[in-house]
Design a protein around this motif. Structure first.
Motif, PDB file in Angstrom:
ATOM      1  N   ALA A   1       0.841  -1.199   0.000  1.00  0.00           N
ATOM      2  CA  ALA A   1       0.000   0.000   0.000  1.00  0.00           C
ATOM      3  C   ALA A   1       0.876   1.249   0.000  1.00  0.00           C
ATOM      4  CB  ALA A   1      -0.942  -0.009   1.200  1.00  0.00           C
ATOM      5  N   TRP A   2       1.952   1.223   0.783  1.00  0.00           N
ATOM      6  CA  TRP A   2       2.904   2.333   0.819  1.00  0.00           C
ATOM      7  C   TRP A   2       3.454   2.577  -0.587  1.00  0.00           C
ATOM      8  CZ3 TRP A   2       7.998   3.144  -0.356  1.00  0.00           C
ATOM      9  CH2 TRP A   2       8.631   4.249   0.229  1.00  0.00           C
ATOM     10  N   LEU A   3       3.841   1.496  -1.272  1.00  0.00           N
ATOM     11  CA  LEU A   3       4.381   1.618  -2.625  1.00  0.00           C
ATOM     12  C   LEU A   3       3.336   2.160  -3.596  1.00  0.00           C
ATOM     13  CD1 LEU A   3       6.828   1.199  -4.455  1.00  0.00           C
ATOM     14  CD2 LEU A   3       6.022  -1.145  -4.834  1.00  0.00           C
ATOM     15  N   ALA A   4       2.093   1.719  -3.459  1.00  0.00           N
ATOM     16  CA  ALA A   4       1.020   2.223  -4.331  1.00  0.00           C
ATOM     17  C   ALA A   4       0.837   3.721  -4.141  1.00  0.00           C
ATOM     18  CB  ALA A   4      -0.284   1.478  -4.055  1.00  0.00           C
ATOM     19  N   VAL A   5       0.910   4.194  -2.913  1.00  0.00           N
ATOM     20  CA  VAL A   5       0.767   5.628  -2.641  1.00  0.00           C
ATOM     21  C   VAL A   5       1.907   6.405  -3.302  1.00  0.00           C
ATOM     22  CG1 VAL A   5       0.855   7.396  -0.822  1.00  0.00           C
ATOM     23  CG2 VAL A   5      -0.574   5.361  -0.515  1.00  0.00           C
ATOM     24  N   VAL A   6       3.127   5.937  -3.123  1.00  0.00           N
ATOM     25  CA  VAL A   6       4.280   6.643  -3.687  1.00  0.00           C
ATOM     26  C   VAL A   6       4.240   6.638  -5.211  1.00  0.00           C
ATOM     27  CG1 VAL A   6       6.806   6.605  -3.913  1.00  0.00           C
ATOM     28  CG2 VAL A   6       5.738   6.264  -1.675  1.00  0.00           C
TER      29      VAL A   6
ATOM     30  N   GLU B   1      -4.641  -0.478 -11.872  1.00  0.00           N
ATOM     31  CA  GLU B   1      -4.344  -1.904 -11.705  1.00  0.00           C
ATOM     32  C   GLU B   1      -3.566  -2.156 -10.418  1.00  0.00           C
ATOM     33  OE1 GLU B   1      -2.355  -2.996 -15.342  1.00  0.00           O
ATOM     34  OE2 GLU B   1      -4.264  -3.229 -16.425  1.00  0.00           O
ATOM     35  N   ARG B   2      -2.590  -1.307 -10.109  1.00  0.00           N
ATOM     36  CA  ARG B   2      -1.814  -1.451  -8.866  1.00  0.00           C
ATOM     37  C   ARG B   2      -2.746  -1.370  -7.659  1.00  0.00           C
ATOM     38  NH1 ARG B   2       3.576  -0.728  -7.511  1.00  0.00           N
ATOM     39  NH2 ARG B   2       4.073   0.198  -9.514  1.00  0.00           N
ATOM     40  N   ALA B   3      -3.674  -0.411  -7.682  1.00  0.00           N
ATOM     41  CA  ALA B   3      -4.615  -0.249  -6.571  1.00  0.00           C
ATOM     42  C   ALA B   3      -5.495  -1.480  -6.419  1.00  0.00           C
ATOM     43  CB  ALA B   3      -5.479   0.992  -6.793  1.00  0.00           C
ATOM     44  N   GLU B   4      -6.036  -1.979  -7.526  1.00  0.00           N
ATOM     45  CA  GLU B   4      -6.953  -3.119  -7.476  1.00  0.00           C
ATOM     46  C   GLU B   4      -6.263  -4.384  -6.997  1.00  0.00           C
ATOM     47  OE1 GLU B   4      -8.608  -3.092 -11.419  1.00  0.00           O
ATOM     48  OE2 GLU B   4      -9.967  -1.418 -10.940  1.00  0.00           O
ATOM     49  N   LEU B   5      -4.990  -4.547  -7.322  1.00  0.00           N
ATOM     50  CA  LEU B   5      -4.245  -5.738  -6.890  1.00  0.00           C
ATOM     51  C   LEU B   5      -4.148  -5.852  -5.372  1.00  0.00           C
ATOM     52  CD1 LEU B   5      -1.327  -5.910  -9.483  1.00  0.00           C
ATOM     53  CD2 LEU B   5      -3.148  -7.602  -9.143  1.00  0.00           C
ATOM     54  N   ILE B   6      -4.236  -4.721  -4.682  1.00  0.00           N
ATOM     55  CA  ILE B   6      -4.132  -4.767  -3.223  1.00  0.00           C
ATOM     56  C   ILE B   6      -5.462  -4.441  -2.540  1.00  0.00           C
ATOM     57  CG2 ILE B   6      -1.654  -4.293  -3.212  1.00  0.00           C
ATOM     58  CD1 ILE B   6      -2.342  -1.391  -2.394  1.00  0.00           C
ATOM     59  N   GLY B   7      -6.552  -4.504  -3.305  1.00  0.00           N
ATOM     60  CA  GLY B   7      -7.875  -4.276  -2.723  1.00  0.00           C
ATOM     61  C   GLY B   7      -8.258  -2.819  -2.619  1.00  0.00           C
ATOM     62  N   GLY B   8      -7.572  -1.968  -3.365  1.00  0.00           N
ATOM     63  CA  GLY B   8      -7.864  -0.547  -3.334  1.00  0.00           C
ATOM     64  C   GLY B   8      -8.620  -0.104  -4.568  1.00  0.00           C
ATOM     65  N   THR B   9      -8.834   1.202  -4.650  1.00  0.00           N
ATOM     66  CA  THR B   9      -9.516   1.790  -5.803  1.00  0.00           C
ATOM     67  C   THR B   9      -8.759   3.032  -6.242  1.00  0.00           C
ATOM     68  OG1 THR B   9     -10.939   3.164  -4.405  1.00  0.00           O
ATOM     69  CG2 THR B   9     -11.805   1.006  -5.067  1.00  0.00           C
TER      70      THR B   9
END
Length: 134
Positions: free
Chosen positions: A47-52, A108-116
């Motif tokens: 999640a940290w990586l997705a944010v960055v 796609e990165r967000a969806e892979l970890i259950g995000g939007t």
């Protein structure tokens, strides 16, 4: 009470966002503000990586497509989620030289970890909003 590791992680993410904003300001000469609320230290590494990565791509897009725009990044964290919102003020329209894969990749990165992730025009600018589980 947060552990020392949690505090280091929180500040690492905040520092990373501040560094990205500083790079944007020095590269473009434009404003890029960062605000943070809540505890970012609770994020899992993915999640940290997705944010960055989302912040990086959103700033790149603002640089390319809205060359006069000012940018604001807001990171809001609650117990179960964190949300990054990157907004620009629009400015003049830049060249549309991208292939459109940046937004697709962020989503796609967000969806892979259950995000939007949602992105699109708002008022007089553009917004990218990422929401990930904490």
């Amino acid at each position: 009470m947060a552990s020392q590791q949690d505090c280091r992680d929180r500040y690492a993410l905040v520092d990373q966002l501040q560094d990205l904003a500083k790079q944007f300001r020095s590269t473009t000469g434009r404003t890029c503000e960062v605000s943070v609320s809540g505890d970012a230290g609770q994020l899992a590494p993915e999640a940290w990586l997705a944010v960055v990565r989302t912040a990086q791509e959103a700033l790149t897009n603002a640089h390319k497509h809205a060359p006069d725009a000012q940018v604001m990044m807001d990171l809001r964290c609650a117990q179960d989620w964190c949300e990054l919102e990157v907004r620009d003020t629009g400015g003049t329209s830049g060249e549309s030289t991208g292939n459109g894969y940046g937004l697709v990749g962020m989503r796609e990165r967000a969806e892979l970890i259950g995000g939007t992730l949602d992105a699109g025009p708002v008022d007089e600018g553009f917004r990218v909003r990422l929401r990930v589980p904490a």
